[in-house]
Enzyme design. Structure first.
Site, mmCIF file in Angstrom:
data_model
loop_
_atom_site.group_PDB
_atom_site.id
_atom_site.type_symbol
_atom_site.label_atom_id
_atom_site.label_comp_id
_atom_site.label_asym_id
_atom_site.label_seq_id
_atom_site.Cartn_x
_atom_site.Cartn_y
_atom_site.Cartn_z
ATOM 1 N N LEU A 93 0.849 -1.195 0.000
ATOM 2 C CA LEU A 93 0.000 0.000 0.000
ATOM 3 C C LEU A 93 0.884 1.245 0.000
ATOM 4 O O LEU A 93 1.955 1.258 0.617
ATOM 5 C CB LEU A 93 -0.903 -0.009 1.243
ATOM 6 C CG LEU A 93 -1.924 -1.164 1.273
ATOM 7 C CD1 LEU A 93 -2.543 -1.301 2.655
ATOM 8 C CD2 LEU A 93 -3.011 -0.962 0.210
ATOM 9 N N ASN A 107 -1.670 -6.583 9.514
ATOM 10 C CA ASN A 107 -1.180 -7.604 8.583
ATOM 11 C C ASN A 107 -0.707 -8.833 9.355
ATOM 12 O O ASN A 107 -0.339 -8.733 10.531
ATOM 13 C CB ASN A 107 -0.004 -7.040 7.767
ATOM 14 C CG ASN A 107 0.465 -8.001 6.690
ATOM 15 O OD1 ASN A 107 -0.338 -8.668 6.036
ATOM 16 N ND2 ASN A 107 1.783 -8.095 6.504
ATOM 17 N N HIS A 109 2.090 -12.083 8.934
ATOM 18 C CA HIS A 109 3.262 -12.464 8.144
ATOM 19 C C HIS A 109 3.817 -13.790 8.671
ATOM 20 O O HIS A 109 3.952 -13.968 9.880
ATOM 21 C CB HIS A 109 4.324 -11.365 8.247
ATOM 22 C CG HIS A 109 5.504 -11.649 7.385
ATOM 23 N ND1 HIS A 109 5.474 -11.464 6.019
ATOM 24 C CD2 HIS A 109 6.720 -12.158 7.676
ATOM 25 C CE1 HIS A 109 6.637 -11.835 5.514
ATOM 26 N NE2 HIS A 109 7.411 -12.262 6.495
ATOM 27 N N GLU A 142 4.600 2.418 6.673
ATOM 28 C CA GLU A 142 4.971 2.711 5.277
ATOM 29 C C GLU A 142 5.990 1.722 4.730
ATOM 30 O O GLU A 142 6.257 1.713 3.530
ATOM 31 C CB GLU A 142 5.525 4.140 5.158
ATOM 32 C CG GLU A 142 4.499 5.224 5.453
ATOM 33 C CD GLU A 142 4.345 5.514 6.939
ATOM 34 O OE1 GLU A 142 4.846 4.737 7.788
ATOM 35 O OE2 GLU A 142 3.699 6.533 7.258
ATOM 36 N N ASP A 145 6.224 -5.175 5.773
ATOM 37 C CA ASP A 145 6.316 -6.116 6.903
ATOM 38 C C ASP A 145 7.083 -5.494 8.073
ATOM 39 O O ASP A 145 8.005 -6.104 8.614
ATOM 40 C CB ASP A 145 6.990 -7.430 6.451
ATOM 41 C CG ASP A 145 6.191 -8.119 5.357
ATOM 42 O OD1 ASP A 145 4.959 -8.002 5.347
ATOM 43 O OD2 ASP A 145 6.808 -8.778 4.498
HETATM 44 C C1 GRF Z 1 -0.117 -16.272 4.729
HETATM 45 O O1 GRF Z 1 0.999 -17.079 5.016
HETATM 46 C C2 GRF Z 1 0.097 -14.875 5.249
HETATM 47 O O2 GRF Z 1 0.814 -14.822 6.425
HETATM 48 C C3 GRF Z 1 0.896 -14.252 4.139
HETATM 49 O O3 GRF Z 1 0.349 -14.770 2.959
HETATM 50 C C4 GRF Z 1 -0.237 -16.056 3.230
HETATM 51 C C5 GRF Z 1 -1.663 -15.985 2.791
HETATM 52 O O4 GRF Z 1 -2.327 -17.200 2.936
HETATM 53 N N1 GRF Z 1 0.885 -12.802 4.239
HETATM 54 P P1 GRF Z 1 -3.909 -17.245 2.792
HETATM 55 O O5 GRF Z 1 -4.249 -16.547 1.470
HETATM 56 O O6 GRF Z 1 -4.520 -16.528 3.954
HETATM 57 O O7 GRF Z 1 -4.267 -18.681 2.738
#
Ligand code: GRF
Length: 190
Positions: A93, A107, A109, A142, A145
């Site tokens: 974004l 988010n 990760h 910004e 991750d």
């Molecule tokens: C997940 O591992 C998430 O942490 C990452 O992308 C993947 C998405 O998986 N950002 P899903 O589309 O939710 O199955």
């Protein structure tokens, strides 16, 4: 009062589905106002529709990032969604978009940030030979991750374990941690 959330996805959508189910089941005191996706082929988009959620395709491919973000801005203001939840959304974004909603974009990760930000984190952690990796839920700022870490869950890598098994365990951990974190973030009294 239920919190109004919108979820952004790009692919499979397993985190989105878990969140939607937990909203429906009442574990999460929130309602999914829409699911938006930048990829028309995403399996998660079709699954969200099957669940009866409102879905939108963001016009990244046709119109580019800024027009797509304007579109998203309109969806958010029309629905009055309070929180934007990224769940496997593969676009960065723009700083302006993030600033307008700073502290309201979350988010997940699949690594213990700040280790292994960016793409292919599970594979990179695995190839690096780390013994513990995991999952991070964080506020979006910004940088990629990068924002304030809200919660982390370690996942041990067992000797000789195939990467597919590790991926599966990480995805399971994600689904639990995302809901658990959002329960408190969206409703600090709980
Ligand atoms: C997940 O591992 C998430 O942490 C990452 O992308 C993947 C998405 O998986 N950002 P899903 O589309 O939710 O199955």
């Amino acid at each position: 009062m239920k919190r109004r959330i919108a979820i952004l996805i790009s692919g499979r959508g397993s985190n989105m589905l878990a969140l939607a189910r937990n909203c429906g089941g009442g574990l999460l005191n929130a309602e999914v106002f829409f699911v938006a996706c930048d990829n028309p082929e995403a399996p998660g988009l079709a699954d969200a529709e099957k669940l009866g959620l409102k879905t939108h395709l963001l016009p990244y491919a046709a119109l580019g990032k800024y027009k797509a973000e304007e579109h998203l801005d309109r969806l958010i203001s029309d629905s009055r969604a309070e929180w934007l939840i990224l769940a496997g959304f593969m676009r960065v974004l723009s700083p302006g978009f993030v600033l307008r909603r700073r502290g309201r974009i979350v988010n997940i990760h699949p690594s213990l940030l700040p280790a292994f930000p960016g793409k292919d984190s599970i594979r990179r952690a695995f190839d690096h030979g780390v013994m513990v990796t995991g999952v991070t839920v964080h506020l979006v700022d910004e940088q990629v991750d990068h924002g304030k870490i809200l919660a982390q869950e370690p996942v041990r890598i067992f000797p000789g374990e195939p990467i597919e098994d590790l991926e599966e365990r990480i995805h399971q951990a994600e689904q639990i941690l995302y809901t658990r974190t959002l329960i408190h973030l969206l409703d600090p009294s709980r």
